[in-house]
Scaffold this motif. Sequence first.
Motif, PDB file in Angstrom:
ATOM      1  N   SER A  18       0.999  -1.197   0.151  1.00 20.28           N
ATOM      2  CA  SER A  18       0.034   0.085  -0.181  1.00 20.28           C
ATOM      3  C   SER A  18       0.849   1.201   0.010  1.00 20.28           C
ATOM      4  O   SER A  18       0.128   2.072  -0.080  1.00 20.28           O
ATOM      5  CB  SER A  18      -0.906   0.471   1.501  1.00 20.28           C
ATOM      6  N   ASP A  19       1.843   0.887   0.603  1.00 17.12           N
ATOM      7  CA  ASP A  19       3.013   2.349   0.545  1.00 17.12           C
ATOM      8  C   ASP A  19       3.626   3.024  -1.286  1.00 17.12           C
ATOM      9  O   ASP A  19       4.584   3.304  -1.129  1.00 17.12           O
ATOM     10  CB  ASP A  19       4.838   1.973   1.752  1.00 17.12           C
ATOM     11  N   TRP A  32       0.570  -7.373 -14.705  1.00 15.16           N
ATOM     12  CA  TRP A  32       2.157  -8.134 -14.490  1.00 15.16           C
ATOM     13  C   TRP A  32       1.844  -7.878 -12.942  1.00 15.16           C
ATOM     14  O   TRP A  32       1.575  -8.924 -11.840  1.00 15.16           O
ATOM     15  CB  TRP A  32       3.136  -8.376 -14.574  1.00 15.16           C
ATOM     16  N   TRP A  33       1.986  -6.418 -12.209  1.00 14.33           N
ATOM     17  CA  TRP A  33       1.968  -5.851 -10.964  1.00 14.33           C
ATOM     18  C   TRP A  33       0.991  -5.952 -10.516  1.00 14.33           C
ATOM     19  O   TRP A  33       0.609  -6.897  -8.595  1.00 14.33           O
ATOM     20  CB  TRP A  33       2.149  -4.586 -11.370  1.00 14.33           C
ATOM     21  N   PRO A  38      -1.755  -7.647  -6.142  1.00 18.68           N
ATOM     22  CA  PRO A  38      -3.020  -7.075  -6.087  1.00 18.68           C
ATOM     23  C   PRO A  38      -3.476  -6.439  -5.751  1.00 18.68           C
ATOM     24  O   PRO A  38      -4.814  -5.055  -6.513  1.00 18.68           O
ATOM     25  CB  PRO A  38      -4.119  -8.027  -5.465  1.00 18.68           C
ATOM     26  N   ASN A  39      -3.210  -5.609  -4.156  1.00 16.68           N
ATOM     27  CA  ASN A  39      -3.164  -4.192  -3.280  1.00 16.68           C
ATOM     28  C   ASN A  39      -2.351  -3.265  -4.166  1.00 16.68           C
ATOM     29  O   ASN A  39      -2.451  -2.448  -3.463  1.00 16.68           O
ATOM     30  CB  ASN A  39      -3.011  -4.492  -1.900  1.00 16.68           C
TER      31      ASN A  39
END
Length: 258
Positions: A18-19, A32-33, A38-39
């Motif tokens: 999340s950062d 891909w990312w 996924p977050n």
Amino acid sequence: MARALAGGILAAKKMEVSDMAVVDVDASSRAWWQTHHPNASVHESLDASCSLERNKDAAILLAVKPGVIPHVLATQGVDWSKHLTISIAAGVTMTTIGNAVGHRRIVRVMPNTPALIGKGASGYCVDEDVTEDESAWVGELLASVGTVVQVSESQINAVTAVSGSGPAYVYTMIEALADGGVAAGLPRGTALQLAAQTALGAAAMVLESQTHPAELRDQVCSPAGTTIAAVAALEQNGFRGSVIAAVNAAHQRGNELS
């Protein structure tokens, strides 16, 4: 390289997904990312991403090829002056980046792909306005994915030549060592396993024993034995000179890019 760094840093729990915000113009790369992280916040363009202007402490990592740097730094809608700017682009100087972003809070990093498994070897240098805390933070992130050294910018192209490009030399050596094993009668899988583990073990011996490689080599070479015969063949075929020439070629190319 961005994937290797991000993966290593996340695995070491030095940062949360999340950062991070990821920007990539390539749709397959964004996919891909999104699949592997996924977050993560994934975007197509820098100006539409990252909540940069809401986060004045955000650092921007330029994990792109050298030729792409001018295009990225010309991105509209980003106040570059607010953000520590970190670049892994080989040969692009801090002055070049600083002139484009309007400040001297620039860090150049030369990592390598083994960072993905926490075995990286990275060098970095900092510009004149980078604070001690910022420098220490970058060093801490890099240390979470392997060995890190701080150098002057005049030495960063040498870091590129030794450790940035170095895995390719070692992979070539491992492949050749395995090929030799196959030629001597070993199955391919067995030869490759032995060759890779031998390279790993020899490197660990250098690091853990703090003994010069020449001394460690001499410990393996019995009088009139198999190893000294092999070492003599390496010398006759220019092994040492070829490796030095490879490093020099990479160093020269880095200087040309600069």
